[in-house]
Structures are given as structure tokens and as C-alpha cells.
Design a protein around this motif. Structure first.
Motif, mmCIF file in Angstrom:
data_model
loop_
_atom_site.group_PDB
_atom_site.id
_atom_site.type_symbol
_atom_site.label_atom_id
_atom_site.label_comp_id
_atom_site.label_asym_id
_atom_site.label_seq_id
_atom_site.Cartn_x
_atom_site.Cartn_y
_atom_site.Cartn_z
ATOM 1 N N ARG A 102 -28.988 28.112 -13.084
ATOM 2 C CA ARG A 102 -28.209 28.061 -14.320
ATOM 3 C C ARG A 102 -27.145 29.151 -14.348
ATOM 4 N NH1 ARG A 102 -31.336 27.092 -19.832
ATOM 5 N NH2 ARG A 102 -31.686 25.168 -18.640
ATOM 6 N N ASP A 111 -27.024 23.536 -24.622
ATOM 7 C CA ASP A 111 -28.368 23.955 -24.208
ATOM 8 C C ASP A 111 -29.146 24.532 -25.375
ATOM 9 O OD1 ASP A 111 -28.202 23.117 -21.630
ATOM 10 O OD2 ASP A 111 -27.457 25.024 -20.840
ATOM 11 N N ARG A 133 -17.649 18.460 -14.306
ATOM 12 C CA ARG A 133 -16.864 19.114 -15.353
ATOM 13 C C ARG A 133 -15.370 19.087 -14.994
ATOM 14 N NH1 ARG A 133 -20.819 23.501 -14.962
ATOM 15 N NH2 ARG A 133 -22.372 23.297 -16.617
ATOM 16 N N SER A 152 -19.526 14.819 -18.462
ATOM 17 C CA SER A 152 -20.446 15.877 -18.023
ATOM 18 C C SER A 152 -21.467 16.181 -19.119
ATOM 19 C CB SER A 152 -19.658 17.137 -17.668
ATOM 20 O OG SER A 152 -20.531 18.217 -17.397
ATOM 21 N N ILE A 153 -21.008 16.220 -20.357
ATOM 22 C CA ILE A 153 -21.921 16.437 -21.488
ATOM 23 C C ILE A 153 -22.899 15.273 -21.615
ATOM 24 C CG2 ILE A 153 -22.014 16.628 -24.009
ATOM 25 C CD1 ILE A 153 -19.396 18.194 -23.868
ATOM 26 N N ARG A 212 -24.106 13.331 -19.211
ATOM 27 C CA ARG A 212 -25.177 13.456 -18.202
ATOM 28 C C ARG A 212 -26.153 14.576 -18.562
ATOM 29 N NH1 ARG A 212 -24.426 12.910 -11.817
ATOM 30 N NH2 ARG A 212 -24.731 10.759 -12.491
ATOM 31 N N GLN A 213 -25.663 15.667 -19.078
ATOM 32 C CA GLN A 213 -26.542 16.783 -19.426
ATOM 33 C C GLN A 213 -27.514 16.386 -20.531
ATOM 34 O OE1 GLN A 213 -24.374 20.318 -20.454
ATOM 35 N NE2 GLN A 213 -26.226 21.571 -20.702
#
Length: 541
Positions: free
Chosen positions: A302, A368, A480, A500-501, A503-504
Motif C-alpha cells: 500500500r 480506503d 489510475r 480505477s475507483i 475496481r478498488q
């Protein structure tokens, strides 16, 4: 560039770094090891103390000894009350000569003492006097020649003990002369503990005297029992010390090493914990070591991601800032109004692009924390899709792509998750599809359920009629700041963070998201398709 992950080979030997407030003196350098040793020794000391004191066993031994002596004394008292051992008429009394014959060795066992007292409490017979066995004691050590004779402390103590013993014996005899049998534990004239019983000697109903029977072997029996327990006590001590050592080596010391390795990571000297000898263990310590290694590797990954994200953010922000600076430097040099208007429009586009970029960066950085704070709960995807598509229909402007919804499920389709982030997934996918859809075409959103598709039966599809995705970029689109816009698309309207958001968030809900191209029968690309697969709550068989 991210730092390489260091390996923490931590050990406590030779380390001078100690957290404040911890004692310096420990068992093998371990406070936990000292605690284990102290507990084991405490339990062992309690066991030893109980075994050495033997209170309950001693009480039972004394009771049994008194009962045995009482039986013997009753037999002897009945014999002594017979007329063969008395004299005088009409008031009989004990005959000292005949009574002494009862106290010979074959009637009084070794280690016991019998005495007969007349009705006045005067001693008339003692088994020690009529026995063939001569009682004795070791002589004191010889004094050097010329040492003057003097009364020693032991002699004074012995005299005091004798006085106290005679007083206790006198009370016992007086109570027995009153007609009541006595059973006591007292000290003898030599200071030894004796079990004593005193019974009145009767001729018919008249009390002629008292028979006292003593046994001084209780302490010897207890000492013998203690000596018999000592080998077992020593073995128990050795086992406890061995157990403490093994617990220190296999529990306390590995925990110390893990703690030291964690401190190395905390101080920044390492990026991950790696102790292979502990991780190979098939016990709780091994589980802890593997969990800590996995945790630190995740944190390291991370951190690397944060470093890459920061570098990408700096690069993406620098582009519009550079464009804005160039436009501002050129603005003062331009005299024609049309050119100044073009520069102003360019500045506005760059500002909008920068605003959109900062907003998406802020959302991505908070993601997160939001996912960890919100508590998962069942979310009905059908209801969520209906609400989101309804908002798009309500706020649709002329020229924008319409959004159609197809719910191919029966009953609720629930997923354990967070409705806010899941709604963001759907909005990002729909916004991305609308940005690629040609004028006059629409976006189709569908929800279906297929329990034959394993652990992810819920499938959300978002289809558009755009140019599709280059085959080599089907995975790259989720990185990203990746963006590849069609000709004529509004500049700066996308930051490259939306997918990207997506998938997260989907990964945080235990699902996956994929991108494919829709093809017609001839193999021509008709548009792009994004599919989100999620686990279901209350999955049907």
C-alpha cells in the motif's frame, strides 16, 4: 520510485533499545518468560508447602493414633481394675507391685509409654522403669579440656519444657480422675510431641487411679512421609523448570523476536517482517508470524501504491498547471480579441480539468477510509439500480445519452456491502459509458442472477454503443489516470480515476470487474461492455 522492501531479521540479543517503563532484569531477557517461571514456581511452592505441612494427613494420623491408644488403654484399664491388682478392704486401692507387672514389654509396644497414677495423682508405675529396654539420647559433644562447667541454654530450655509438660500431664490426670477419658496432643518432658490418652481405672464403679498411655512416633511418621515425598518434589521442580525454559524458548522468545521485528518496521529500518523459522511453525506462533508478515507486506504494498499515486498525481496536476501558466504568459502578448477569447476558453478548460482532477483525487484518497469505517449491510442491487437510473432519467439534458435499465432477476438481489460506494461504482460506469456513446444512442444497464456461476452469481452489465476499447487496453483502462477519449470529446472532462475507483470498490466487496468489447456477427466492434460480478446474500441452492 518505490523503495525496495527490506527484510527484518530481528533478534533481541545485544539490542539496547528497550521501550520505556519495562524492567531491565528479566528471565532470559523476557518479561513474559519471567512471568511464566514465577507462576510455575508459585504453584510448585504451594504444592510443596501443602505436602510438607500435611495438616489434614497429620490430623487424621493423630486421630487414628488416639483411637488406637484408647483401645489399648481400655484393655489395660479393665485388667488393672481386676481384684488381682488391688488391695485393701472395704476400700480397695491399686497395688503398685502387681500393677507394674502389667506394664512390661509384652503389654506395652515399643515407642509407647504407660504410666499408672493412684487416686491422689501420685505416680506408682512407669513402663520406662519396668521395661527391659533402656531409653537413651545421644550425648552432647565433648567440650575442650579445661572448659568450665556451666549450665547451657539447652539445659534451661529442657527444664522449662519439663515443667510445662508436667503441668499439662497433671491437668490431664485430674480430668481423668473426675471420671472422664482424656485424649490430647501435648509435649513430653523432652519437648517431643506426644499423643496421650488417660483413662480412669475403675473397680466396679469406684475410680482407683488413672492409666496414661503415650505415643511419640507421630513426628517420626510425618518426617518419614516428607522424606518419601522429596524425590517426587525434586522431579516436579525439574519438570517445572524445564517447562518454563521450553515456554521461554518456544513462546516468549519468538514473541520478543516478532516485537523487535515490528519495532524495526516502525522505525523505518525495514518494510516487512520476515522470520522464516517462525513462519514454518505449525502452531499459534507460526500463525502470528505469518499474519504479521502478510500484514506488513500488505502495508508495504500500500505504501508503494501511495508513492506511485503521489507521483502520478504530481504528474497529472503539472500538465494543466503548465498549460495555465503558458496561457497566462501569452495572454498579455495577444492583442486581437478572438485570440484572447481562445486563450481564455483554454484557461477555463484547464481550470475545469484541474477541478475535476482534484475532486477525483480527493475521492480516491478517502476511499480506503470510507470503506473501513462503514459497516457492511445487505444492499438490494435492484432497488439501488432503479434509484440511480431514475436520477439519470430525471436530470437528462438534450443531446445526452439515455440510460435504460433491465432487471432480469426475480425477487431481491442482495449483496453484503455499502450502498454509498456501490452507488459510486454504478455512477462511474454509467458516466464512462455515456461519455463514449454517440449522439442519439443510449446506455443499457442490466442486472441478472446466475447461481451456476460460482461464488459471484450477481452480474451487473453496462453496455454502450461507442468505439469500444483497444484489445491491448482491456486491462489498462482500470489503471489510475488512464484515459483515451474519442475525437471531439470535451477536454478535461475525465480524470482517468473513475474506473480505477470502480475496481478498488468492487475488490473491497469481494467481487471483480472486467471490460470487453461487444461484437456483431461479422466481428465488428459495436461498443464496450463493463461487467461487475458480486457475491450474493442468501444465495439460493
Amino acid at each position: 520510485m518505490a523503495l525496495a522492501t527490506a527484510i527484518a531479521k530481528a533478534d533481541t540479543e545485544g539490542s539496547d533499545d528497550r521501550p520505556p517503563g519495562r524492567p531491565l532484569i528479566r528471565f532470559g531477557g523476557s518479561r513474559l518468560g519471567g512471568f511464566i517461571l514465577a507462576l510455575n514456581l508459585l504453584s510448585l511452592l504451594i504444592l510443596f508447602g501443602g505436602a510438607l505441612v500435611l495438616n489434614e494427613w497429620r490430623t487424621g494420623l493423630v486421630d487414628a493414633r488416639q483411637e488406637s491408644l484408647m483401645g489399648q488403654a481400655e484393655l489395660l484399664a479393665r485388667v488393672l481394675g481386676d481384684k488381682d491388682y488391688t488391695r485393701g478392704e472395704p476400700e480397695p486401692e491399686l497395688d503398685p507391685t502387681q500393677s507394674a507387672k502389667v506394664l512390661i514389654d509384652r503389654f506395652v509396644p515399643a515407642g509407647q509409654r504407660a504410666r499408672i497414677f493412684d487416686r491422689d495423682g501420685v505416680l506408682i508405675a512407669d513402663s520406662f522403669d519396668v521395661s527391659d529396654t533402656i531409653e537413651g539420647a545421644p550425648l552432647p559433644p565433648a567440650l575442650p579440656a579445661g572448659t568450665p562447667e556451666r549450665e547451657t541454654v539447652d539445659a534451661v530450655r529442657l527444664e522449662a519444657a519439663s515443667t510445662a509438660a508436667n503441668a499439662a500431664l497433671g491437668e490431664e490426670i485430674q480430668a481423668a480422675l473426675a471420671g472422664t477419658a482424656q485424649a490430647t496432643v501435648r509435649r513430653s518432658e523432652s519437648g517431643d510431641r506426644v499423643v496421650s490418652v488417660s483413662l480412669p481405672i475403675r473397680h466396679v464403679q469406684q475410680v482407683l487411679g488413672v492409666l496414661t498411655l503415650e505415643a511419640n512416633d507421630v513426628d517420626q511418621i510425618l518426617d518419614a512421609q516428607r522424606r518419601a515425598l522429596m524425590p517426587f518434589a525434586l522431579v516436579a521442580l525439574a519438570v517445572n523448570l524445564l517447562a518454563s525454559l521450553l515456554l521461554h524458548l518456544f513462546v516468549a522468545r519468538p514473541v520478543m523476536r516478532l516485537s523487535a521485528a515490528a519495532d524495526e518496521v516502525k522505525r523505518g529500518r525495514a518494510r516487512a517482517i520476515s522470520l522464516p523459522d517462525l513462519e514454518d511453525r505449525r502452531d499459534e506462533i507460526g500463525d502470528l508470524a505469518r499474519s504479521l508478515e502478510s500484514m506488513t507486506e500488505t502495508l508495504s504494498t500500500r505504501m508503494d501504491g501511495i508513492e506511485r499515486f503521489a507521483a502520478d498525481v504530481a504528474h497529472e496536476i503539472k500538465n494543466p498547471l503548465t498549460s495555465i501558466r503558458s496561457a497566462l504568459e501569452t495572454l498579455d502578448l495577444v492583442k486581437e480579441k478572438s485570440q484572447r477569447d481562445r486563450l481564455t476558453a483554454l484557461l477555463q478548460q484547464d481550470v475545469r480539468r484541474l477541478d475535476r482532477l482534484i475532486t477525483d483525487i480527493s475521492n480516491a484518497s478517502r476511499l480506503d477510509a470510507e470503506l473501513s469505517r462503514d459497516r457492511p449491510r445487505p444492499v438490494d442491487l435492484a432497488a439501488l439500480l432503479t434509484d440511480i437510473v431514475g436520477v439519470y432519467d430525471t436530470m437528462k439534458r438534450p443531446g445526452e445519452a439515455a440510460v435504460a435499465l433491465d432487471l432480469a432477476v426475480e425477487g431481491p438481489a442482495r449483496v453484503m456491502g455499502r450502498d454509498g460506494p456501490l452507488g459510486q461504482v454504478l455512477r462511474n460506469l454509467i458516466d464512462n459509458a455515456r461519455s463514449f456513446s454517440p449522439v442519439g444512442r443510449g446506455v443499457r444497464v442490466s442486472l441478472r442472477r446466475d447461481d451456476s456461476e460460482g461464488m459471484l452469481p450477481l452480474r451487473i452489465r453496462v453496455d454502450d454503443d461507442g468505439p469500444g476499447i483497444p484489445p491491448e487496453n482491456l486491462e489498462t483502462v482500470f489503471e489510475r489516470f488512464y484515459t483515451s477519449r474519442p475525437p471531439g470529446a470535451a477536454f478535461g472532462s475525465n480524470s482517468g480515476l473513475g474506473l480505477s475507483i470502480v475496481r478498488q470498490i468492487v475488490a473491497a466487496h469481494g467481487g471483480r470487474v472486467t471490460a470487453t468489447n461487444r461484437l456483431d456477427p461479422t466481428g465488428k466492434v459495436e461498443g464496450a461492455r463493463f461487467e461487475v460480478a458480486l457475491p450474493s446474500v442468501g444465495r439460493r441452492p
